[in-house]
Design a protein around this motif. Structure first.
Motif, short mmCIF file in Angstrom:
data_model
loop_
_atom_site.label_atom_id
_atom_site.label_comp_id
_atom_site.label_asym_id
_atom_site.label_seq_id
_atom_site.Cartn_x
_atom_site.Cartn_y
_atom_site.Cartn_z
N LEU A 1 0.86 -1.18 0.00
CA LEU A 1 0.00 0.00 0.00
C LEU A 1 0.90 1.23 0.00
N VAL A 2 0.68 2.12 -0.97
CA VAL A 2 1.51 3.31 -1.09
C VAL A 2 0.63 4.55 -1.23
N GLU A 3 1.16 5.66 -0.76
CA GLU A 3 0.49 6.95 -0.90
C GLU A 3 1.37 7.87 -1.73
N PRO A 4 0.99 8.19 -2.96
CA PRO A 4 1.72 9.22 -3.71
C PRO A 4 1.39 10.59 -3.12
N ARG A 5 2.39 11.26 -2.60
CA ARG A 5 2.17 12.51 -1.90
C ARG A 5 2.13 13.69 -2.86
N GLN A 6 1.11 14.54 -2.69
CA GLN A 6 0.97 15.77 -3.48
C GLN A 6 1.13 15.47 -4.97
N PHE A 7 0.39 14.45 -5.40
CA PHE A 7 0.47 14.00 -6.79
C PHE A 7 -0.93 13.69 -7.28
N THR B 1 4.19 -0.27 -9.40
CA THR B 1 3.10 -0.05 -10.35
C THR B 1 1.78 -0.02 -9.62
N LEU B 2 1.03 1.08 -9.79
CA LEU B 2 -0.27 1.21 -9.14
C LEU B 2 -1.27 0.25 -9.78
N LEU B 3 -1.98 -0.49 -8.97
CA LEU B 3 -2.95 -1.47 -9.47
C LEU B 3 -4.40 -0.97 -9.31
N ARG B 4 -4.74 -0.49 -8.12
CA ARG B 4 -6.12 -0.05 -7.86
C ARG B 4 -6.12 0.78 -6.59
N PRO B 5 -7.12 1.66 -6.46
CA PRO B 5 -7.23 2.43 -5.22
C PRO B 5 -7.57 1.51 -4.04
N PHE B 6 -7.04 1.87 -2.88
CA PHE B 6 -7.37 1.15 -1.65
C PHE B 6 -8.23 2.02 -0.73
N THR B 7 -7.86 3.30 -0.62
CA THR B 7 -8.68 4.30 0.05
C THR B 7 -8.64 5.54 -0.83
N SER B 8 -9.11 6.66 -0.28
CA SER B 8 -9.09 7.90 -1.06
C SER B 8 -7.68 8.38 -1.36
N ARG B 9 -6.68 7.89 -0.63
CA ARG B 9 -5.31 8.36 -0.85
C ARG B 9 -4.30 7.24 -1.02
N LEU B 10 -4.64 6.02 -0.60
CA LEU B 10 -3.73 4.87 -0.70
C LEU B 10 -4.03 4.03 -1.92
N TRP B 11 -2.97 3.47 -2.51
CA TRP B 11 -3.09 2.60 -3.67
C TRP B 11 -2.44 1.25 -3.39
N VAL B 12 -3.03 0.21 -3.94
CA VAL B 12 -2.39 -1.10 -3.97
C VAL B 12 -1.39 -1.07 -5.12
N ALA C 1 -0.75 7.10 8.32
CA ALA C 1 -1.91 7.85 8.78
C ALA C 1 -1.74 9.29 8.35
N SER C 2 -2.22 9.62 7.17
CA SER C 2 -2.00 10.95 6.61
C SER C 2 -2.51 12.04 7.53
N ALA C 3 -1.72 13.11 7.65
CA ALA C 3 -2.14 14.24 8.48
C ALA C 3 -3.27 15.03 7.85
N GLU C 4 -3.51 14.84 6.56
CA GLU C 4 -4.54 15.63 5.87
C GLU C 4 -5.88 14.91 5.76
N ALA C 5 -5.89 13.60 5.89
CA ALA C 5 -7.12 12.82 5.77
C ALA C 5 -7.36 12.08 7.08
N HIS C 6 -8.58 12.05 7.54
CA HIS C 6 -8.88 11.47 8.84
C HIS C 6 -9.71 10.21 8.64
N GLU C 7 -9.13 9.27 7.93
CA GLU C 7 -9.81 8.01 7.66
C GLU C 7 -9.74 7.10 8.87
N PRO C 8 -10.69 6.19 9.01
CA PRO C 8 -10.54 5.17 10.05
C PRO C 8 -9.35 4.27 9.72
N PRO C 9 -8.75 3.65 10.74
CA PRO C 9 -7.61 2.78 10.46
C PRO C 9 -8.00 1.59 9.59
#
Length: 321
Positions: free
Chosen positions: A90-96, A113-124, A203-211
């Motif tokens: 799981l990766v988060e491309p920052r400011q991209f 290589t990004l495969l699919r979204p996992f959350t609003s900011r994380l990618w598989v 745990a991104s400081a800008e998004a307050h997603e549940p764990p």
């Protein structure tokens, strides 16, 4: 501040921008706010042993922090979170803004290589790099930091004194002031310490997603010690929200997707040592479950009024039930 909506205003001046040591304060010299119900008191962290009783148990998270930020050949910063059971990351491309399925990032010694979204900011992402996540990041990463810190800091400032199990993308920071000196004072007082492991994700400081799901282990000796302590009428104090999540998920090891909401009964801990959490952070819901809304309201009003410092380099809050 409205705790019902888990929201308040955090003045910029209360953000800890550098480690205590860089501010001229010992690592264990940060302030300690203590909440006993709605009653609050103010201390230094070195006072902790005297605030606990012989026979009490501190449970710590021994997960060590990885240098989980890497830079692509195109200058995109990636935060590498969790390695999934199937080997994807799981990766988060920052400011991209250009993330899309199939996008390939060139990184040292390989690609992601990004495969699919996992959350609003994380990618598989598929990781075509040598070794596993831990060994790869150890060679090529640097510590994750957010804009409220003043610069990059060495990985050592993000490690707890008892961290032995590499795996966390971000520091389980509640235990940062637990220096060898404080641990020795706790032992001399008769306060017990036992470990669990929970490898934190990003745990991104800008998004307050549940764990999201994280890997944990509650060793059998720790489970037995908890039962012994509670049978003797003593308290179990979790050092960090990660410890609460691990203990409330049960004994053994595996992946936990537990999200602790205010209406959940907390069964395993009698108190929580934690940092001061950002407005709207999902962790505030767990704090409400542990201590109750009135206690959380009183504690945070006092922290704001007395100008405690927030974030991983900031001050600490002990909530006792």
């Amino acid at each position: 501040m409205t705790v019902t909506t888990v929201d308040f205003e955090l003045p910029a001046g209360l953000e800890a921008r550098s480690p205590a040591e860089a501010r001229g304060v010992d690592r264990d010299g940060v302030r300690l706010l203590v909440s006993r119900g709605t009653e609050v008191s103010h201390h230094r962290f070195t006072d902790l042993p005297g605030l606990l009783e012989p026979g009490d148990l501190l449970v710590v998270n021994n997960s060590a922090t990885l240098p989980a930020a890497i830079e692509t050949a195109d200058g995109v910063r990636l935060h590498v979170s969790t390695e999934q059971p199937d080997g994807t990351w799981l990766v988060e491309p920052r400011q991209f803004a250009g993330a899309r399925p199939g996008l390939r990032f060139i990184v040292p010694e390989g690609s992601l290589t990004l495969l699919r979204p996992f959350t609003s900011r994380l990618w598989v992402a598929a990781a075509d790099v040598p070794g596993n996540r831990v060994s790869y990041l150890t060679r090529h990463g640097r510590a994750i930091r957010y804009s409220y810190t003043d610069r990059d800091w060495p990985l050592g400032v993000y490690q707890n004194a008892y961290a032995t199990e590499p795996g966390s993308a971000e520091m389980p920071s509640a235990g940062r002031p637990l220096t060898g000196a404080v641990l020795a004072a706790l032992a001399g007082r008769g306060v017990l310490v036992a470990p669990v492991t929970l490898h934190t994700g990003v745990a991104s400081a800008e998004a307050h997603e549940p764990p999201y799901p994280e890997w944990f282990r509650v060793p059998a000796p720790t489970s037995r010690l908890i039962a012994h302590v509670r049978a003797g009428g003593h308290r179990v104090i979790a050092v960090g929200t990660t410890v609460v999540r691990a203990l409330e998920s049960g004994a053994g090891e595996g992946w936990t997707d537990l999200v602790i909401e205010p209406d959940r009964e907390i069964r395993m801990v009698d108190g929580l040592l934690t940092g001061l959490h950002e407005p709207r952070a999902s962790h505030l819901k767990m704090l409400t479950a542990v201590a109750g809304e009135a206690a959380l309201r009183a504690g945070y009003e006092a922290a704001l009024r007395e100008r405690y410092l927030w974030h991983e380099f900031g001050d600490v809050h002990l909530l006792l039930r």
